[in-house]
Scaffold this active site. Structure first.
Site, PDB file in Angstrom:
ATOM      1  N   ASP A 113       2.863  15.782 -10.281  1.00 28.25           N
ATOM      2  CA  ASP A 113       4.047  15.421  -9.492  1.00 28.25           C
ATOM      3  C   ASP A 113       3.854  15.874  -8.050  1.00 28.25           C
ATOM      4  O   ASP A 113       3.484  17.041  -7.818  1.00 28.25           O
ATOM      5  CB  ASP A 113       5.293  16.142 -10.028  1.00 28.25           C
ATOM      6  CG  ASP A 113       5.901  15.451 -11.246  1.00 28.25           C
ATOM      7  OD1 ASP A 113       5.327  14.456 -11.713  1.00 28.25           O
ATOM      8  OD2 ASP A 113       6.959  15.923 -11.710  1.00 28.25           O
ATOM      9  N   LYS A 115       8.681   6.902 -10.466  1.00 27.12           N
ATOM     10  CA  LYS A 115       9.683   6.876 -11.539  1.00 27.12           C
ATOM     11  C   LYS A 115      10.820   5.919 -11.237  1.00 27.12           C
ATOM     12  O   LYS A 115      11.316   5.870 -10.114  1.00 27.12           O
ATOM     13  CB  LYS A 115      10.278   8.279 -11.733  1.00 27.12           C
ATOM     14  CG  LYS A 115       9.328   9.290 -12.358  1.00 27.12           C
ATOM     15  CD  LYS A 115      10.043  10.620 -12.550  1.00 27.12           C
ATOM     16  CE  LYS A 115       9.089  11.757 -12.869  1.00 27.12           C
ATOM     17  NZ  LYS A 115       8.514  11.678 -14.214  1.00 27.12           N
ATOM     18  N   GLY A 164      10.812  20.499 -15.991  1.00 27.69           N
ATOM     19  CA  GLY A 164      11.404  21.420 -15.034  1.00 27.69           C
ATOM     20  C   GLY A 164      11.705  22.793 -15.591  1.00 27.69           C
ATOM     21  O   GLY A 164      12.376  23.589 -14.944  1.00 27.69           O
ATOM     22  N   ARG A 224       3.918  17.736 -31.965  1.00 29.35           N
ATOM     23  CA  ARG A 224       3.730  17.982 -33.405  1.00 29.35           C
ATOM     24  C   ARG A 224       4.516  16.984 -34.237  1.00 29.35           C
ATOM     25  O   ARG A 224       4.052  16.542 -35.287  1.00 29.35           O
ATOM     26  CB  ARG A 224       4.154  19.409 -33.767  1.00 29.35           C
ATOM     27  CG  ARG A 224       3.117  20.461 -33.404  1.00 29.35           C
ATOM     28  CD  ARG A 224       3.341  21.712 -34.249  1.00 29.35           C
ATOM     29  NE  ARG A 224       2.408  22.766 -33.931  1.00 29.35           N
ATOM     30  CZ  ARG A 224       1.192  22.889 -34.482  1.00 29.35           C
ATOM     31  NH1 ARG A 224       0.771  21.991 -35.367  1.00 29.35           N
ATOM     32  NH2 ARG A 224       0.403  23.882 -34.140  1.00 29.35           N
ATOM     33  N   GLY A 250       6.748  20.927 -19.151  1.00 25.53           N
ATOM     34  CA  GLY A 250       6.668  22.359 -19.409  1.00 25.53           C
ATOM     35  C   GLY A 250       5.292  22.966 -19.225  1.00 25.53           C
ATOM     36  O   GLY A 250       5.119  24.170 -19.429  1.00 25.53           O
ATOM     37  N   GLY A 256       4.416  18.660 -13.786  1.00 23.75           N
ATOM     38  CA  GLY A 256       5.480  18.395 -12.827  1.00 23.75           C
ATOM     39  C   GLY A 256       5.668  19.569 -11.903  1.00 23.75           C
ATOM     40  O   GLY A 256       4.889  19.807 -10.988  1.00 23.75           O
ATOM     41  N   SER A 257       6.684  20.366 -12.208  1.00 23.93           N
ATOM     42  CA  SER A 257       7.018  21.496 -11.354  1.00 23.93           C
ATOM     43  C   SER A 257       5.955  22.593 -11.424  1.00 23.93           C
ATOM     44  O   SER A 257       5.883  23.442 -10.531  1.00 23.93           O
ATOM     45  CB  SER A 257       8.365  22.062 -11.792  1.00 23.93           C
ATOM     46  OG  SER A 257       9.239  21.026 -12.191  1.00 23.93           O
TER      47      SER A 257
END
Lengths: 296, 198
Positions: free
Chosen positions: A28, A85, A157, A169, A218, A239-240
């Protein structure tokens, strides 16, 4: 320059670009400067967005498609593929992104949904789409709508890998069970998953999704990337986790190396050293909004 | 024949599957120790900037350059063509190609993803036309005097050979047709071709 008979926007070229992104890291970025850092670090693509998910979570309000000017700035800054996005169901945003020439559209739960019943009809587009999924039924519904890449959603996030692991999973575990099912049981699987029977039958034959499956939501450390790759993800979205860490460039590079060498703990130990602080991260129990619940 | 597939990033698993189907023994190559074991190498599609960085980080670049100088048989597809070329146009300033085949290639020369396409490619060496899958493909803009052009699309070379180095701007591993891999493995097993005069 076109003289020969060329077919564009086919499933093969759409899924093919996802094949080319395997084993890589999609990062990102919110501006051209971050995009260059990502490319320098070895990102295989960048996701252009106005705010990374942790900021969207903090700021609240409606999160929408990014400003075309910002997306164009990022396209000009790098040579690798640029994704962007659109809101769930917001086909007009997707049309604009296609007109801008982005390489992949992410119909994303990180933005505020525009339609609470319908996702975008992705078959209508030349540009390929990636969609998130928390379970196998959701993944197969998105594929039946024309998605050419699935990413397990995780919880964007948060810097917390637990949801990504749960979703991976769940998807992979159900596929494993389906390969053991007999023909009669496949009808029941299709019913329970609320997914098209032919796709369930295809999984029974191949043991895998018909499109590449990546992991998002995550990932904050090289070890996180290794974990999800070992669980069966074919590439990772971060991402973050990069630009909210203390020192983005070396962390980005370390996550790239970790994704390639995900099964090599000695090398993982080497690349994990001295990266400074990871993004702070959030406990799932403390969240007001679960982004992963968006999508139907 | 043990055929290595450079497995730093990209479509390496698809290449390995096709190599297995034609009876070769594929080996994923991530380190110098892997490279030392192989009789030939496939450099797959993916992102050439990512693979360039990882070639340096993994310490593979130097041993690979040595093997290439020693006549290693190699098949490069798409990003693999870019990495093996002598000259990269529109690449990054720090992108150092391996220079194993005397081509000048332009990255994403056919356009962005919305311009990616499929078309039939006539390849004399393997008989009937081959289904060419072009994904953000590199455009060959200069062909050196020692390079044989084996196929063209709209006047641009898309399959080229120089010595033991075979490169395509399209993706034979996605075509559901193993003839190019089979031909590569058979040529590699037959040993080095004489370098054409010229």
């Amino acid at each position: 320059m076109s003289d020969t008979n060329r077919s564009t926007g086919t499933q093969l070229v759409k899924r093919g670009l996802a094949e080319m992104l395997k084993g890589g890291v999609i990062m990102d970025v919110v501006d051209a400067g971050q995009a260059r850092i990502a490319e320098d670090a070895g990102a295989s693509a960048v996701m252009a967005l106005e705010r990374v998910p942790s900021d969207i979570r903090r700021d609240g309000g409606v999160a929408r498609m990014s400003d075309p000017e910002m997306i164009e700035g990022i396209k000009e800054a790098v040579t690798i593929p640029v994704m962007a996005k659109a809101r769930i169901g917001h086909f007009a945003e997707a049309q604009i992104l296609e007109a801008l020439g982005v390489d992949y559209v992410d119909e994303s739960e990180v933005l505020t949904p525009a339609d609470e019943a319908h996702h975008i009809d992705k078959w209508a587009f030349t540009v390929p789409f990636v969609c998130g999924a928390t379970n196998l039924g959701e993944a197969l519904r998105r594929i039946s709508e024309g998605a050419c890449m699935i990413r397990s959603k995780g919880e964007a996030g948060t810097g917390n890998i637990v949801e990504a692991v749960r979703h991976l999973r769940s998807i992979i575990g159900d596929m494993r069970k389906i390969t053991q099912a007999d023909a009669a049981e496949l009808f029941d699987w299709a019913k329970r998953l609320q997914a098209p029977l032919p796709l369930v039958q295809e999984i029974a034959d191949t043991g895998r999704l018909p499109v590449p499956m990546f992991c998002a939501g995550g990932i904050a450390t090289p070890a996180d990337a290794s974990l999800v790759m070992q669980l069966g993800a074919e590439a990772v979205f971060v991402g973050s986790g990069i630009f909210k860490s203390d020192d983005p460039a070396p962390r980005a590079r370390a996550i790239v190396e970790a994704t390639t060498n995900f099964a090599d703990p000695t090398l993982l130990a080497k690349v994990s050293r001295g990266l400074g602080g990871a993004m702070p991260g959030l406990e799932l129990g403390d969240l007001e909004t679960r982004l992963a619940d968006r999508g139907w | 024949m043990k055929i290595g597939v450079l497995a730093l990033q990209g479509a390496f698993a698809r290449h390995a599957a096709v190599l297995s189907a034609v009876g070769a023994a594929p080996l994923e190559v991530r380190h110098a120790g892997d490279l030392a074991q192989v009789d030939a190498l496939v450099v797959p599609g993916g992102e050439s900037t990512t693979m360039s960085m990882l070639l340096e980080a993994s310490g593979l670049r130097e041993p690979l350059e040595e093997r290439l100088a020693g006549g290693l048989a190699v098949l490069g597809t798409c990003a693999g063509m870019i990495l093996l070329a002598a000259e990269v146009l529109d690449g990054r300033l720090d992108q150092r190609p391996l220079g194993a085949i005397d081509l000048g290639v332009r990255r994403n020369g056919y356009g962005r993803q919305v311009d990616s396409f499929e078309t039939e490619v006539a390849v004399e060496e393997i008989g009937a036309p081959f289904h060419g899958v072009f994904i953000r493909a590199p455009l060959v803009e200069r062909v050196g005097p020692g390079v044989e052009v084996l196929a063209e699309v709209d006047g641009h070379a898309v399959l080229c050979r120089e010595g033991n180095v075979l490169v395509s701007s399209f993706h034979p591993e996605l075509a559901g047709d193993d003839r190019i891999h089979r031909w590569f493995v058979e040529s590699a097993a037959a040993g080095p071709d004489p370098v054409p005069e010229g």
